[in-house]
Design a protein around this motif. Structure first.
Motif, PDB file in Angstrom:
ATOM      1  N   GLU A  53      42.350  49.431  34.663  1.00  0.00           N
ATOM      2  CA  GLU A  53      42.333  49.493  36.124  1.00  0.00           C
ATOM      3  C   GLU A  53      41.379  48.452  36.706  1.00  0.00           C
ATOM      4  OE1 GLU A  53      44.111  51.218  38.395  1.00  0.00           O
ATOM      5  OE2 GLU A  53      45.342  51.910  36.724  1.00  0.00           O
ATOM      6  N   ALA A  56      43.008  45.152  36.409  1.00  0.00           N
ATOM      7  CA  ALA A  56      44.078  45.042  37.400  1.00  0.00           C
ATOM      8  C   ALA A  56      43.496  44.745  38.781  1.00  0.00           C
ATOM      9  CB  ALA A  56      44.909  46.326  37.435  1.00  0.00           C
ATOM     10  N   GLU A  57      42.398  45.412  39.118  1.00  0.00           N
ATOM     11  CA  GLU A  57      41.745  45.160  40.407  1.00  0.00           C
ATOM     12  C   GLU A  57      41.212  43.738  40.482  1.00  0.00           C
ATOM     13  OE1 GLU A  57      41.569  46.858  43.273  1.00  0.00           O
ATOM     14  OE2 GLU A  57      42.968  48.235  42.303  1.00  0.00           O
ATOM     15  N   GLU A  58      40.653  43.239  39.374  1.00  0.00           N
ATOM     16  CA  GLU A  58      40.154  41.866  39.354  1.00  0.00           C
ATOM     17  C   GLU A  58      41.298  40.874  39.537  1.00  0.00           C
ATOM     18  OE1 GLU A  58      37.938  41.293  35.762  1.00  0.00           O
ATOM     19  OE2 GLU A  58      36.331  42.641  36.387  1.00  0.00           O
ATOM     20  N   ILE A  59      42.433  41.151  38.891  1.00  0.00           N
ATOM     21  CA  ILE A  59      43.601  40.279  39.039  1.00  0.00           C
ATOM     22  C   ILE A  59      44.099  40.316  40.483  1.00  0.00           C
ATOM     23  CG2 ILE A  59      46.028  40.002  38.394  1.00  0.00           C
ATOM     24  CD1 ILE A  59      45.178  40.893  35.543  1.00  0.00           C
ATOM     25  N   LYS A  60      44.161  41.501  41.073  1.00  0.00           N
ATOM     26  CA  LYS A  60      44.596  41.615  42.467  1.00  0.00           C
ATOM     27  C   LYS A  60      43.653  40.858  43.401  1.00  0.00           C
ATOM     28  CE  LYS A  60      46.792  46.137  41.969  1.00  0.00           C
ATOM     29  NZ  LYS A  60      46.696  47.559  42.302  1.00  0.00           N
ATOM     30  N   ARG A  61      42.347  40.982  43.141  1.00  0.00           N
ATOM     31  CA  ARG A  61      41.358  40.289  43.972  1.00  0.00           C
ATOM     32  C   ARG A  61      41.533  38.773  43.840  1.00  0.00           C
ATOM     33  NH1 ARG A  61      36.821  38.179  42.504  1.00  0.00           N
ATOM     34  NH2 ARG A  61      36.679  39.396  40.594  1.00  0.00           N
ATOM     35  N   LEU A  63      44.267  37.192  43.017  1.00  0.00           N
ATOM     36  CA  LEU A  63      45.512  36.824  43.696  1.00  0.00           C
ATOM     37  C   LEU A  63      45.325  36.762  45.207  1.00  0.00           C
ATOM     38  CD1 LEU A  63      48.202  38.811  41.675  1.00  0.00           C
ATOM     39  CD2 LEU A  63      47.906  36.342  41.791  1.00  0.00           C
ATOM     40  N   ARG A  64      44.584  37.732  45.756  1.00  0.00           N
ATOM     41  CA  ARG A  64      44.328  37.721  47.201  1.00  0.00           C
ATOM     42  C   ARG A  64      43.540  36.474  47.598  1.00  0.00           C
ATOM     43  NH1 ARG A  64      43.693  43.344  46.652  1.00  0.00           N
ATOM     44  NH2 ARG A  64      41.456  43.117  46.315  1.00  0.00           N
TER      45      ARG A  64
END
Length: 129
Positions: A53, A56-61, A63-64
């Motif tokens: 998780e 995943a949050e680091e990847i989402k950050r 990407l943002r």
């Protein structure tokens, strides 16, 4: 995790031997071992899930942030193109204005001006023999 020294472990074994007796102690030890394995397996599973998780949050950050950078770059390029287009339009207007003035000047009658209308004479001294 839990810090158990050798003396505490021996004390726990002696108390378990007294309370459970020699007949039931091996069965209780196997049961305790199985419970510890399940707990450790569950803990490892939870830890792995939390790590996934977090990743995943680091990847989402990331990407943002990348999307925001791309948007900012896109806006900057668009503004540069607009500015270049405005410069081209302004230059086109100047060329059009100059062309119109030239056309008007050619069609208007004017007095002859020797300085403007005559070509300069060449000094051809070597042609004369």
């Amino acid at each position: 995790m839990i810090d158990i020294s050798l003396t505490k472990l021996l004390l726990l074994a002696v108390v378990a031997l007294i309370v459970l007796g020699p007949e039931r102690l091996p069965h209780a030890a196997r049961t305790a071992g199985a419970l510890l394995r399940r707990m450790r397996s569950g803990w490892d599973s939870v830890r792995a899930e939390v790590e996934r998780e977090i990743q995943a949050e680091e990847i989402k950050r990331t990407l943002r942030e990348t999307a925001e950078n791309a948007r900012a770059t896109h806006d900057s390029v668009r503004e540069d193109i607009r500015a270049a287009g405005a410069g081209i339009r302004e230059t086109g207007e100047q060329v059009r204005h100059t062309f119109t003035e030239t056309q008007v000047a050619r069609t208007e009658p004017r007095e002859p001006d020797p300085a403007l209308d005559m070509l300069p004479l060449k000094n051809d001294s070597h042609d004369r023999t």
